[in-house]
Motif scaffolding. Structure first.
Motif, PDB file in Angstrom:
ATOM      1  N   ALA A   1      38.967  31.203  43.090  1.00 21.07           N
ATOM      2  CA  ALA A   1      38.626  31.247  44.411  1.00 21.07           C
ATOM      3  C   ALA A   1      38.455  30.006  45.182  1.00 21.07           C
ATOM      4  CB  ALA A   1      37.178  32.511  44.587  1.00 21.07           C
ATOM      5  N   ALA A   2      38.128  28.888  44.325  1.00 22.39           N
ATOM      6  CA  ALA A   2      37.571  27.382  44.851  1.00 22.39           C
ATOM      7  C   ALA A   2      39.341  27.107  45.415  1.00 22.39           C
ATOM      8  CB  ALA A   2      37.101  26.711  43.659  1.00 22.39           C
TER       9      ALA A   2
ATOM     10  N   ILE B   1      37.057  36.619  49.858  1.00 25.17           N
ATOM     11  CA  ILE B   1      37.555  35.609  48.669  1.00 25.17           C
ATOM     12  C   ILE B   1      36.111  35.156  47.827  1.00 25.17           C
ATOM     13  CG2 ILE B   1      38.291  32.816  48.104  1.00 25.17           C
ATOM     14  CD1 ILE B   1      39.578  33.882  51.002  1.00 25.17           C
ATOM     15  N   MET B   2      35.591  35.054  48.181  1.00 23.49           N
ATOM     16  CA  MET B   2      34.347  34.664  47.224  1.00 23.49           C
ATOM     17  C   MET B   2      33.645  35.159  46.703  1.00 23.49           C
ATOM     18  SD  MET B   2      31.359  33.221  50.269  1.00 23.49           S
ATOM     19  CE  MET B   2      30.871  32.665  48.881  1.00 23.49           C
TER      20      MET B   2
ATOM     21  N   GLY C   1      45.609  36.867  43.916  1.00 25.11           N
ATOM     22  CA  GLY C   1      45.194  37.450  45.628  1.00 25.11           C
ATOM     23  C   GLY C   1      44.160  36.578  46.761  1.00 25.11           C
ATOM     24  N   PRO C   2      43.250  36.011  46.154  1.00 28.67           N
ATOM     25  CA  PRO C   2      42.274  35.273  46.583  1.00 28.67           C
ATOM     26  C   PRO C   2      43.643  34.091  48.340  1.00 28.67           C
ATOM     27  CG  PRO C   2      41.630  35.007  44.733  1.00 28.67           C
ATOM     28  CD  PRO C   2      42.780  35.910  44.232  1.00 28.67           C
ATOM     29  N   ILE C   3      44.375  33.655  47.155  1.00 32.85           N
ATOM     30  CA  ILE C   3      45.257  32.325  47.767  1.00 32.85           C
ATOM     31  C   ILE C   3      45.522  33.809  49.000  1.00 32.85           C
ATOM     32  CG2 ILE C   3      47.503  31.398  47.722  1.00 32.85           C
ATOM     33  CD1 ILE C   3      44.794  30.486  46.125  1.00 32.85           C
ATOM     34  N   ALA C   4      46.129  34.870  48.960  1.00 26.96           N
ATOM     35  CA  ALA C   4      46.736  35.539  50.123  1.00 26.96           C
ATOM     36  C   ALA C   4      45.885  35.953  50.781  1.00 26.96           C
ATOM     37  CB  ALA C   4      47.517  36.271  49.408  1.00 26.96           C
TER      38      ALA C   4
END
Length: 330
Positions: free
Chosen positions: A25-26, A69-70, A199-202
């Protein structure tokens, strides 16, 4: 370790590696933040250049994706898994009921087959030690009786070898059947872990203008892969039900005292082979259940056909107007 325990290990592995998505997520926040800046700037600049009022609603999309995302493990993965997990539990319950019925019927069939073999005096000594000893006692010690004894020992030995080979082949197919299910579950777990961690990157990439479909494709693939297990359970339930119906028919035939059973288990072997091959069609079948933008090609073709029809109609109307104008000038 049994195969059921291996499936439990895979589920535990997914739960253990699920928190790793928070570590991505960062990185995703930085990518999403930069994408939000460009996205909002382009939308505002387009509205100002056209002297149009700024539409605030589309500008909320980057903020919504930023919240996802967070809190990705709980808000996104937790919600999707909570919605889909009842489907997995329901199909697994169906499978367990079918397997229990199949095991009971198989036990009953084995007992009836043994009783049917014992009713046949010509083959009873092959499976019963008592019948074998009784038949030996009826023989004498003449050369013909000794030859008969030798033949009985050879037939009993050949029958034992034949049954051992059949049981070995049956156990081998059962192992391959369970291994195919384990392969599907292992690949499914691997795909889910990769999709969860990245997933967060997507989500972050989907913030950028022109990459909005990344979010839809990620969600589609995650749900599709997640449904591999319910589809596999339904496939196994179908095979178990077919075998139950076959065994029930065999039990009805074994109720006839004159019926001689066939212990080759050919039908059982055939369905085991079908099951092994069928397991590897599960990803294709799951792709039929959920698709993103499945009507896109159809809509595109309809639009193209409509545009061609409009062009033809426009050309025809232009030609007709030209002819009318020419007649008026004359």
């Amino acid at each position: 370790m049994e195969f059921d325990n291996l499936h439990e290990v895979l589920r535990s592995l997914y739960d253990e590696m699920l928190p790793l998505s928070a570590d991505m997520a960062a990185v995703a926040k930085g990518v999403a933040g930069l994408g939000s800046l460009f996205y909002i700037a382009i939308k505002v600049w387009q509205a100002l250049s056209r002297a149009e009022p700024i539409d605030v609603y589309p500008l909320l999309r980057p903020f919504a994706l930023g919240l996802c995302i967070m809190f990705f493990p709980t808000m996104v993965l937790g919600t999707i898994n909570a919605i889909l997990s009842p489907i997995v539990q329901g199909t697994h319950a169906i499978l367990e009921n079918q397997v229990l019925d199949l095991n009971d019927l198989q036990t009953k069939k084995d007992l009836l087959e043994r009783e049917a073999m014992l009713r046949n005096p010509e083959n009873a000594y092959l499976i019963s030690n008592e019948e074998f000893d009784k038949k030996l006692e009826e023989l004498g010690w003449s050369p013909s009786d000794l030859a008969t004894m030798s033949g009985m020992y050879m037939e009993r030995g050949m029958y034992s070898i034949e049954q051992s080979v059949k049981n070995w082949f049956r156990e081998l197919l059962e192992i391959l059947f369970q291994a195919a299910a384990l392969v599907i579950d292992t690949i499914r777990t691997f795909f889910l872990i990769v999709l969860s961690i990245l997933g967060p990157i997507a989500f972050a990439i989907s913030v950028w203008d022109g990459f909005q479909s990344t979010l839809t494709q990620w969600l589609t693939r995650y749900v599709s892969v997640y449904l591999w297990l319910p589809v596999a359970d339904l496939f196994s339930s179908m095979l178990a039900k077919i075998q139950s119906l076959i065994i029930e028919r065999d039990i009805e035939m074994l109720a006839d005292p004159t019926f001689i059973p066939d212990t080759s288990n050919t039908v059982y072997v055939i369905f085991m082979i079908i099951g092994i091959v069928g397991y590897f069609t599960i990803p294709t079948v799951t792709g039929w259940i959920i698709q993103a933008g499945g009507a896109g090609n159809f809509t595109r073709n309809v639009n193209q056909a409509a545009m061609k029809a409009g062009n033809i109609a426009g050309a025809g109307a232009g030609s007709a107007a030209g002819n009318i104008g020419g007649q008026l000038l004359k």
